[in-house]
Design an enzyme around this catalytic site. Structure first.
Site, PDB file in Angstrom:
ATOM      1  N   CYS A 161       0.804  -1.222   0.000  1.00  0.00           N
ATOM      2  CA  CYS A 161       0.000   0.000   0.000  1.00  0.00           C
ATOM      3  C   CYS A 161       0.834   1.268   0.000  1.00  0.00           C
ATOM      4  CB  CYS A 161      -0.957  -0.022   1.191  1.00  0.00           C
ATOM      5  SG  CYS A 161      -1.918  -1.545   1.247  1.00  0.00           S
ATOM      6  N   HIS A 289      -3.063   7.387   6.711  1.00  0.00           N
ATOM      7  CA  HIS A 289      -3.258   6.114   6.025  1.00  0.00           C
ATOM      8  C   HIS A 289      -4.608   5.547   6.470  1.00  0.00           C
ATOM      9  CE1 HIS A 289      -2.165   2.689   3.695  1.00  0.00           C
ATOM     10  NE2 HIS A 289      -2.247   1.868   4.731  1.00  0.00           N
ATOM     11  N   HIS A 323     -10.061   1.430   0.641  1.00  0.00           N
ATOM     12  CA  HIS A 323      -8.599   1.312   0.621  1.00  0.00           C
ATOM     13  C   HIS A 323      -8.186   0.822  -0.756  1.00  0.00           C
ATOM     14  CE1 HIS A 323      -4.542   0.799   1.471  1.00  0.00           C
ATOM     15  NE2 HIS A 323      -4.569  -0.040   2.497  1.00  0.00           N
TER      16      HIS A 323
END
Length: 394
Positions: A161, A289, A323
């Protein structure tokens, strides 16, 4: 670090395609998550699916046709980005513009679907399978380079990520070393069966829309997105959003869990501040995040609290976009640029009741205010961490 600017950028996400749709959704607190009905996947979770990816890649690039490249093309076609790169090509030459991208799964969905058409006797995949152009990690950079007519150095980062955030660091270093004069930075990560079933099997997916930093948060909502930015030296594009600093770290604590005290995350943020020559109090907003996992949010909160205390407003936009995994770095860096350009902090509409054990200054409600500097955090599996700091145009 050398002064760079994001002279143009473009994106596509569950919030819409292009700047106007994205800003409107963020400003209005409108999300792009819905119950999962992707392909044959029927698991109790919400996902962020991008509409309009039915149009195949055609013509001379037909071999590149897959969901990931369709998503990349949708982003490239927004807000005059292809024309902006064409202008840069005239200024620098095609061989002097690099392309540095990120992805986590690339076009793996194409392979997953083709497995249903394997030869029943030999098990061979169909003859129309183009691995290099679709499934291979490099495929998104190869495809984007051909669409944009570029011929400079190119490679792909696959660091979970943090992938597309780390690509900014690669691009800045390549320009600083004189290996290219400008760079296209970005990438794409699209929905596939591997991530949907995989994160579900790890018990990391929320049943409803994910709720970052909420007391009842229960996991992520997987999404998909693509985005690209044209990175140039500051003197070549005055008045654009500045790339002030990048910080990277690898805490190598665990394959899938962050360091419980957020040490790797804090190191990345400290290094970004040092690269920018800034102190924590110089940052006006942090796009976290903030995936909405219990462990991940707690670790990031510890890192934020230890470095910024409760002074700096922060929140996560993943309750609206989901996400987007390898694309989250470029997506949220562009969101940070939009916040600077438009003067607002987005809301966190799926967060209903803040976890009282978390101490950072998390904003549920958005607000309109001028911003000078924004940090965007991207933290991935394996302890890959990257923080990017952008500054408003002078």
């Amino acid at each position: 670090m050398t002064s760079f600017v994001l002279s143009h950028f473009a994106l596509a996400s569950p919030l819409g395609a292009g700047r106007a749709e994205t800003v409107a959704a963020l400003h209005d607190g409108r999300g792009g998550l819905s119950p999962c009905a992707f392909e044959t996947v029927r698991i109790p979770t919400h996902i962020g699916e991008v509409d309009g990816l039915d149009r195949p890649v055609a013509g001379g690039l037909a071999d590149y046709d897959c969901r990931n490249n369709r998503l990349a093309l949708m982003a490239l076609e927004q807000d005059g980005f292809i024309d902006a790169v064409a202008g840069a090509r005239k200024r620098y030459g095609a061989h002097r513009i690099g392309l540095f991208a990120g992805t986590s799964t690339a076009g793996i969905l194409e392979t997953e679907l083709l497995f249903r058409r394997r030869d029943p006797v030999t098990g061979a995949l169909p003859a129309d399978f183009h691995y290099a152009q679709t499934h291979n990690t490099y495929s998104v950079a190869d495809f984007a380079q051909r669409v944009l007519g570029l011929a400079g150095p190119a490679f792909v980062v696959s660091a979970a990520c943090a992938s597309t955030a780390k690509a900014f660091g690669n691009a800045a270093r390549m320009i600083a070393l004189g290996l290219c004069d400008a760079a296209v930075v970005g990438g794409a990560d699209s929905l596939c069966l591997t991530t949907l079933y995989g994160f579900h099997s790890l018990q990391l997916t929320a049943e409803g829309p994910c709720r970052p930093f909420d007391a009842s948060r229960s996991g992520i909502s997987i999404g998909e997105a693509a985005g690209f930015a044209l990175l140039e030296r500051a003197e070549r594009a005055p008045g654009a959003i500045s790339l002030l600093g990048i910080g990277e770290s690898s805490d190598a604590h665990h394959m899938s869990s962050p360091h419980p005290e957020g040490l790797g995350a804090r190191m990345a943020m400290e290094r970004a501040l040092a690269a920018a020559g800034l102190a924590p109090e110089d940052i006006d907003y942090i796009n976290l995040h903030g995936t909405a996992t219990r462990v991940g949010d707690a670790a990031e909160d510890q890192a934020i609290w230890g470095l910024f205390g409760d002074r700096t407003p922060c929140n996560s936009t993943k309750g609206q976009t989901g996400h987007t995994l390898g694309a989250s770095g470029i997506l949220e860096t562009i969101i940070a640029a939009l916040c600077l350009d438009e003067g607002f902090i987005p809301s966190s509409p799926t967060t209903e009741r803040l976890d009282p054990t978390l101490r950072c200054r998390y904003l549920i409600q958005g607000t309109d205010r001028p911003l000078r500097r924004v940090m965007s955090n991207s933290f991935g599996f394996g302890g890959s961490n990257c923080s990017v700091i952008l500054g408003a145009a002078p």
